[in-house]
Design a protein around this motif. Sequence first.
Motif, mmCIF file in Angstrom:
data_model
loop_
_atom_site.group_PDB
_atom_site.id
_atom_site.type_symbol
_atom_site.label_atom_id
_atom_site.label_comp_id
_atom_site.label_asym_id
_atom_site.label_seq_id
_atom_site.Cartn_x
_atom_site.Cartn_y
_atom_site.Cartn_z
ATOM 1 N N LEU A 247 0.814 -1.218 0.000
ATOM 2 C CA LEU A 247 0.000 0.000 0.000
ATOM 3 C C LEU A 247 0.843 1.262 0.000
ATOM 4 C CD1 LEU A 247 -2.878 -0.840 2.522
ATOM 5 C CD2 LEU A 247 -3.134 -0.361 0.084
ATOM 6 N N THR A 248 1.970 1.233 0.720
ATOM 7 C CA THR A 248 2.772 2.448 0.859
ATOM 8 C C THR A 248 3.718 2.669 -0.319
ATOM 9 O OG1 THR A 248 4.405 1.223 2.189
ATOM 10 C CG2 THR A 248 2.671 2.410 3.368
ATOM 11 N N THR A 249 3.752 1.732 -1.265
ATOM 12 C CA THR A 249 4.573 1.894 -2.468
ATOM 13 C C THR A 249 3.685 1.926 -3.708
ATOM 14 O OG1 THR A 249 4.963 -0.497 -2.488
ATOM 15 C CG2 THR A 249 6.644 0.862 -1.463
ATOM 16 N N GLN A 250 2.579 2.678 -3.603
ATOM 17 C CA GLN A 250 1.649 2.897 -4.717
ATOM 18 C C GLN A 250 0.982 1.618 -5.196
ATOM 19 O OE1 GLN A 250 0.733 5.816 -5.322
ATOM 20 N NE2 GLN A 250 2.333 7.263 -5.949
ATOM 21 N N ALA A 251 0.991 0.572 -4.383
ATOM 22 C CA ALA A 251 0.392 -0.716 -4.748
ATOM 23 C C ALA A 251 0.895 -1.190 -6.108
ATOM 24 C CB ALA A 251 -1.138 -0.625 -4.736
ATOM 25 N N LYS A 252 2.186 -1.025 -6.328
ATOM 26 C CA LYS A 252 2.794 -1.397 -7.601
ATOM 27 C C LYS A 252 3.238 -2.855 -7.567
ATOM 28 C CE LYS A 252 6.392 0.035 -10.907
ATOM 29 N NZ LYS A 252 6.938 -1.326 -11.132
ATOM 30 N N LEU A 253 2.845 -3.602 -8.603
ATOM 31 C CA LEU A 253 3.246 -4.996 -8.719
ATOM 32 C C LEU A 253 4.645 -5.091 -9.327
ATOM 33 C CD1 LEU A 253 -0.127 -6.420 -10.068
ATOM 34 C CD2 LEU A 253 0.787 -6.667 -7.758
ATOM 35 N N PRO A 254 5.462 -6.035 -8.865
ATOM 36 C CA PRO A 254 6.828 -6.146 -9.397
ATOM 37 C C PRO A 254 6.834 -6.469 -10.891
ATOM 38 C CG PRO A 254 6.565 -7.411 -7.366
ATOM 39 C CD PRO A 254 5.192 -7.012 -7.798
ATOM 40 N N HIS A 255 7.618 -5.708 -11.627
ATOM 41 C CA HIS A 255 7.821 -5.969 -13.046
ATOM 42 C C HIS A 255 9.050 -5.197 -13.473
ATOM 43 C CE1 HIS A 255 7.237 -6.166 -17.423
ATOM 44 N NE2 HIS A 255 6.481 -7.217 -17.174
ATOM 45 N N GLN A 256 9.799 -5.758 -14.437
ATOM 46 C CA GLN A 256 11.060 -5.140 -14.826
ATOM 47 C C GLN A 256 10.886 -3.744 -15.408
ATOM 48 O OE1 GLN A 256 13.411 -7.661 -17.314
ATOM 49 N NE2 GLN A 256 15.242 -6.383 -17.192
ATOM 50 N N TRP A 257 9.777 -3.524 -16.132
ATOM 51 C CA TRP A 257 9.593 -2.191 -16.714
ATOM 52 C C TRP A 257 8.161 -1.671 -16.718
ATOM 53 C CZ3 TRP A 257 11.222 -6.341 -19.877
ATOM 54 C CH2 TRP A 257 10.253 -6.852 -20.743
ATOM 55 N N GLU A 258 7.170 -2.538 -16.612
ATOM 56 C CA GLU A 258 5.791 -2.074 -16.713
ATOM 57 C C GLU A 258 5.272 -1.549 -15.376
ATOM 58 O OE1 GLU A 258 3.229 -4.969 -18.374
ATOM 59 O OE2 GLU A 258 4.174 -4.911 -20.365
ATOM 60 N N PHE A 259 4.328 -0.614 -15.445
ATOM 61 C CA PHE A 259 3.702 -0.022 -14.264
ATOM 62 C C PHE A 259 2.348 -0.685 -14.036
ATOM 63 C CE2 PHE A 259 6.759 3.095 -15.649
ATOM 64 C CZ PHE A 259 7.300 3.553 -14.455
ATOM 65 N N ARG A 260 2.335 -1.689 -13.209
ATOM 66 C CA ARG A 260 1.121 -2.433 -12.910
ATOM 67 C C ARG A 260 0.743 -2.207 -11.443
ATOM 68 N NH1 ARG A 260 2.565 -8.291 -15.780
ATOM 69 N NH2 ARG A 260 2.739 -7.485 -17.929
ATOM 70 N N HIS A 261 -0.501 -1.843 -11.225
ATOM 71 C CA HIS A 261 -1.005 -1.568 -9.879
ATOM 72 C C HIS A 261 -2.325 -2.301 -9.711
ATOM 73 C CE1 HIS A 261 1.846 1.879 -9.651
ATOM 74 N NE2 HIS A 261 1.617 1.898 -10.951
ATOM 75 N N ASP A 262 -2.559 -2.875 -8.526
ATOM 76 C CA ASP A 262 -3.755 -3.694 -8.359
ATOM 77 C C ASP A 262 -4.745 -3.139 -7.338
ATOM 78 O OD1 ASP A 262 -2.252 -4.145 -6.094
ATOM 79 O OD2 ASP A 262 -2.394 -6.340 -6.174
ATOM 80 N N MET A 263 -4.460 -1.989 -6.751
ATOM 81 C CA MET A 263 -5.374 -1.366 -5.810
ATOM 82 C C MET A 263 -4.954 0.090 -5.610
ATOM 83 S SD MET A 263 -3.941 -3.510 -2.497
ATOM 84 C CE MET A 263 -5.345 -3.143 -1.482
ATOM 85 N N VAL A 264 -5.787 0.867 -4.929
ATOM 86 C CA VAL A 264 -5.416 2.242 -4.626
ATOM 87 C C VAL A 264 -4.295 2.220 -3.595
ATOM 88 C CG1 VAL A 264 -6.173 4.443 -3.638
ATOM 89 C CG2 VAL A 264 -7.707 3.147 -5.148
ATOM 90 N N GLY A 265 -3.179 2.819 -3.950
ATOM 91 C CA GLY A 265 -2.038 2.843 -3.059
ATOM 92 C C GLY A 265 -1.650 4.262 -2.685
ATOM 93 N N TYR A 266 -0.551 4.396 -1.954
ATOM 94 C CA TYR A 266 -0.132 5.702 -1.433
ATOM 95 C C TYR A 266 1.380 5.861 -1.620
ATOM 96 C CZ TYR A 266 -4.680 5.269 0.745
ATOM 97 O OH TYR A 266 -6.029 5.091 0.946
ATOM 98 N N ASN A 267 1.780 7.059 -1.943
ATOM 99 C CA ASN A 267 3.206 7.351 -2.109
ATOM 100 C C ASN A 267 3.784 7.737 -0.753
ATOM 101 O OD1 ASN A 267 5.712 7.840 -3.170
ATOM 102 N ND2 ASN A 267 5.194 9.840 -4.010
ATOM 103 N N TYR A 268 3.882 6.753 0.121
ATOM 104 C CA TYR A 268 4.325 6.970 1.484
ATOM 105 C C TYR A 268 5.720 6.384 1.735
ATOM 106 C CZ TYR A 268 -0.370 8.437 3.061
ATOM 107 O OH TYR A 268 -1.559 9.116 3.260
ATOM 108 N N ARG A 269 6.497 6.153 0.684
ATOM 109 C CA ARG A 269 7.812 5.517 0.830
ATOM 110 C C ARG A 269 8.800 6.458 1.524
ATOM 111 N NH1 ARG A 269 8.170 4.476 -5.515
ATOM 112 N NH2 ARG A 269 7.384 6.616 -5.361
#
Length: 391
Positions: A247-269
């Motif tokens: 959640l605190t890393t923008q709900a970003k899914l791991p990928h080498q280059w693509e920006f995949r997100h699976d829920m509303v996240g937060y830029n709290y890093r």
Amino acid sequence: MKNAAESINLNEIVETIRSVIETDSAIVPLHEPLFAGNEWQYVKECIDTRWVSSVGKYVDLFEEKLAEFTGVKRAVAVVNGTAALHICLKLVGVEQGDEVLMPALTFIATANAVSYCGAVPHFIDSEMNTLGVDAKKLRRYLSEIAEVKAEGCFNKKTGRRIKAVVPMHTFGHPVDLEGLVAVCEEFSLELIEDAAESLGSYYKGKHTGNWGRVTALSFNGNKVITTGGGGAILTNDPELGRLAKHLTTQAKLPHQWEFRHDMVGYNYRLPNINAALGCAQLETLPQFLAKKRNLAARYQAAFAKISGVTFVSESEHCTSNYWLNAILLQTEFSAKRDALLTLAHERGIMARPAWDLMYTLPMFSSFPRMDCPVAERIAASLINIPSSVNL
């Protein structure tokens, strides 16, 4: 013969503070950071390698060392303590319209984080010996106004669900955690520890943050250790820890280059350069705590001889970090609080009162609350006094 209201000596109190802190500085801050270890080496490495933002080895190391020190299974570093509180509330399922119990005597971040969720702060009283939530009084209060159903705990007066309680360890003094755990079990409430001020504090031998389902820490510049800004989420639930990181890393899914997100996240890093500062500070934390407890012991001994005022000490079964030392004027002298603050500042001693009670602020004045006579007494008579490690 003088009456009681005339018997307190404000000059004596200020001189007692000066005698304890042993400094020739004209101005004595309330609490300033101390950088006496590897701070510059670690921060310079971030600059030299250009790993200054949200990725870098110091973020992982800071989380690992923080979990090790506090004894929890997972720590997730974030940008500040308020963000940590916000995510803690989301993690335990606080939703729009829920009520969240919290002390009326707290820093505004606790109430603000609840508001970010669209939830309703519900203010409760404190006890004198810990300055935190009074578990026994809370249980009596909930027995009157709450009803436990299959769906959870509900406020009979408002019809809203009461989802959680967020005790705050005031100035580093642990609250009655066993009492609150029992209340939460009886009334189906989630326990979130606001441990923003209690890094290095222990309740019955266990570090604060191990009693709630999730916990929030702060590393602001005035805390026991600092990352400049910064905070952390602690939990002993591995799945909640994983979700907190996501959640605190923008709900970003791991990928080498693509920006995949699976829920509303937060830029709290927390940036790597801040985590580097935190790693160095953690290395010197044991020495910081020893120095702060020594300062508190000197204050306690000095104020034992002064009439009309009491030094706030740790409660039974608790070990406090004494983040901010505090004195309490006896009730009959509370009207002299501001005069004492004025005199201290005139003498170069940066002292301050406790926070305004949350329900006295315009944006929270209409929200539910119990009677809070103890919190009101504390707010009227408490003064924080210089507490920096270098004193």
